[in-house]
Design an enzyme around this catalytic site. Structure first.
Site, PDB file in Angstrom:
ATOM      1  N   PHE A 139     -69.611 -31.886  12.897  1.00 52.30           N
ATOM      2  CA  PHE A 139     -69.867 -31.894  11.463  1.00 52.30           C
ATOM      3  C   PHE A 139     -70.815 -33.045  11.155  1.00 52.30           C
ATOM      4  CE2 PHE A 139     -69.242 -33.256   7.097  1.00 52.30           C
ATOM      5  CZ  PHE A 139     -69.404 -32.061   6.421  1.00 52.30           C
ATOM      6  N   ASP A 224     -73.615 -39.959  15.552  1.00 51.96           N
ATOM      7  CA  ASP A 224     -73.123 -39.830  14.184  1.00 51.96           C
ATOM      8  C   ASP A 224     -71.801 -40.585  14.117  1.00 51.96           C
ATOM      9  OD1 ASP A 224     -71.973 -39.171  11.783  1.00 51.96           O
ATOM     10  OD2 ASP A 224     -72.409 -37.023  11.909  1.00 51.96           O
ATOM     11  N   LYS A 253     -69.395 -43.567   5.057  1.00 50.25           N
ATOM     12  CA  LYS A 253     -67.963 -43.627   4.752  1.00 50.25           C
ATOM     13  C   LYS A 253     -67.423 -45.058   4.553  1.00 50.25           C
ATOM     14  CE  LYS A 253     -66.469 -39.009   5.655  1.00 50.25           C
ATOM     15  NZ  LYS A 253     -67.166 -38.077   6.526  1.00 50.25           N
TER      16      LYS A 253
HETATM   17  C1  PLP Z   1     -68.379 -37.195   6.340  1.00 51.57           C
HETATM   18  C2  PLP Z   1     -69.299 -37.018   7.475  1.00 51.57           C
HETATM   19  C3  PLP Z   1     -70.662 -36.715   7.287  1.00 51.57           C
HETATM   20  C4  PLP Z   1     -71.247 -36.445   5.915  1.00 51.57           C
HETATM   21  O1  PLP Z   1     -71.132 -37.537   5.058  1.00 51.57           O
HETATM   22  P1  PLP Z   1     -71.355 -37.303   3.480  1.00 51.57           P
HETATM   23  O2  PLP Z   1     -71.242 -38.695   2.918  1.00 51.57           O
HETATM   24  O3  PLP Z   1     -70.271 -36.387   3.019  1.00 51.57           O
HETATM   25  O4  PLP Z   1     -72.685 -36.726   3.302  1.00 51.57           O
HETATM   26  C5  PLP Z   1     -71.471 -36.639   8.396  1.00 51.57           C
HETATM   27  N1  PLP Z   1     -70.988 -36.832   9.632  1.00 51.57           N
HETATM   28  C6  PLP Z   1     -69.693 -37.124   9.850  1.00 51.57           C
HETATM   29  C7  PLP Z   1     -69.213 -37.347  11.241  1.00 51.57           C
HETATM   30  C8  PLP Z   1     -68.802 -37.208   8.784  1.00 51.57           C
HETATM   31  O5  PLP Z   1     -67.517 -37.456   9.019  1.00 51.57           O
END
Ligand code: PLP
Length: 405
Positions: A139, A224, A253
């Site tokens: 994701f 990521d 986050k």
């Molecule tokens: C939450 C998340 C995203 C997206 O972040 P947003 O602030 O919602 O755009 C991307 N990669 C990972 C691994 C995430 O947990």
């Protein structure tokens, strides 16, 4: 459908219906505890999806935001922003990176990472190397490019042609990965631990293998760490556990502790082609966000803080392992690192999340039938004990309902 499902607000709403919201609203928080509008108190082991790294209303963050709010909110990136330079310097000092670009969200940090990788090859005279390898179950966000990177059909459906340039391979399958590399492949993008995918850690040997593959093929490695970073696993970034560094990394986050901030970190070489005018943002890195980001790092980088996350994370994992053992019809196992834990369920994980809500403890559903436990990093023994009692009670309720059917 089970009888235990999350209650969805029945009232007509002026909002897009994109979220199946639980019918509860919170008006205050302190540490790991939330108070709802009806006065009920809840133990927050979701942290707004790994965002409230320091819990709610942390005095140092409140002071930083209020202090900045009284001075200056926004100036745009047409000017120097000292707090932005300071936060970037601190991230660089504490990580593999040499350069930082600030955003407002995780998806935007990933967009910057993707553009940085493509631009790197473009500048090296290989513009055809724009393709990026990603992993099943990943994701990366909800923008059009990050959706294509995540490759999840259910999120892509109905939004037109998938953005070109992303090739997905099975999770942790080194041979499939090697076979998928073409002369057009410019980078590999991976979460060291899949969050939304169900707290699935890529083994350290795989992460090291990715680094070797990238070096051998002149590809860039992008991590990521939007969910895994900023102390969540007990290191500033989760990849440090494996002893490998990426070329580019996306963070967000926890970085703002609840204020919207993201960041794309890169080595000097990877960021070199991102010259003036190639990328931009109106809000990214504004003084409010930067004041809070610096305040988060004051706490997370203070001596002993990450060690606290490691020890309390281990404590929580061991305690939850007992809850798993005592509820063998509900849970299969507990997995994860630090305070990014996942309870793999034998019953629908949504039923467990709902039963936890009935016990006033918040967890977050994830893929692979997992309930994530993502408490604020500041929790202590008391919160661990409370969580154990409540999750155990929730599991017993789920088991009793299942037995009654
Ligand atoms: C939450 C998340 C995203 C997206 O972040 P947003 O602030 O919602 O755009 C991307 N990669 C990972 C691994 C995430 O947990």
């Amino acid at each position: 459908m089970s009888a235990v499902t999350s209650p969805v607000s029945p009232a007509p709403s002026p909002l897009f219906s994109t979220f199946a919201r639980a019918d509860v609203a919170f008006e205050r928080g302190e540490g790991a505890w939330l108070t709802a509008t009806d006065g009920s108190r809840w133990l927050d082991f979701g942290s707004g999806i790994a965002v409230n790294a320091l819990g709610h209303a942390h005095p140092h963050l409140v002071e930083a935001l209020a202090g900045q709010a009284a001075k200056l909110w926004h100036v745009s990136n047409a000017f120097r922003i000292p707090e932005q330079e300071r936060l970037a310097a601190r991230l660089v000092e504490a990580s593999f990176a040499d350069r930082v670009f600030f955003t407002n969200s995780g998806a935007e940090a990933l967009e910057c990472a993707i553009k940085t990788a493509r631009r790197y090859h473009h500048a090296a005279g290989q513009p055809e190397r724009f393709r990026i390898l990603t992993f099943e179950g990943a994701f990366h966000g909800r923008t059009l490019a990050t959706l294509a990177a995540g490759g999840q059909q259910k999120y892509l459906e109905g939004f037109g042609p998938k953005v070109e340039g992303f090739d997905q391979v099975p999770f942790a399958d080194h041979e499939a990965l090697k076979a998928a590399i073409t002369p057009e492949t410019g980078a590999i993008l991976v979460e060291p631990i899949q969050g939304e995918g169900g707290v699935r850690a890529l083994p350290h040997v795989c992460l090291r293998g990715l680094r070797e593959l990238c070096d051998a093929h002149g590809m860039l490695l992008i991590f990521d760490e939007v969910q895994t970073g900023i102390g969540r696993t007990g290191k500033l970034f989760a990849h440090e556990w494996a002893g490998v560094a990426p070329d580019i990394l996306a963070s967000a986050k926890g970085l703002g502790g609840g204020f919207p901030v993201g960041a794309c970190l890169a080595t000097e070489a990877a960021a070199a082609a991102m010259t003036a005018g190639t990328h931009g943002t109106t809000f990214g890195g504004n003084p409010l966000a930067m004041a809070v980001g610096n305040a988060v790092l004051d706490v997370v980088l203070a001596p002993g803080f990450l060690e606290h996350v490691q020890s309390i994370g281990l404590r929580l994992k061991q305690s939850m392992a007992q809850v798993v053992d005592q509820n063998p019809t509900v849970f299969e196992t507990v997995r994860g690192e630090g305070l990014l834990l996942g309870l793999k369920c034998k019953v629908p994980s949504a039923d467990v999340v709902a039963a936890m809500r009935a016990e006033k403890v918040l967890g977050i559903g994830a893929g692979d039938n997992v309930v994530r436990l993502l408490p604020p990093l500041i929790i202590g023994e008391d919160e661990v004990r409370e969580a154990v009692t409540r999750v155990d009670a929730a599991a017993k309720a789920v088991a009793a309902k299942a037995a009654a059917v």
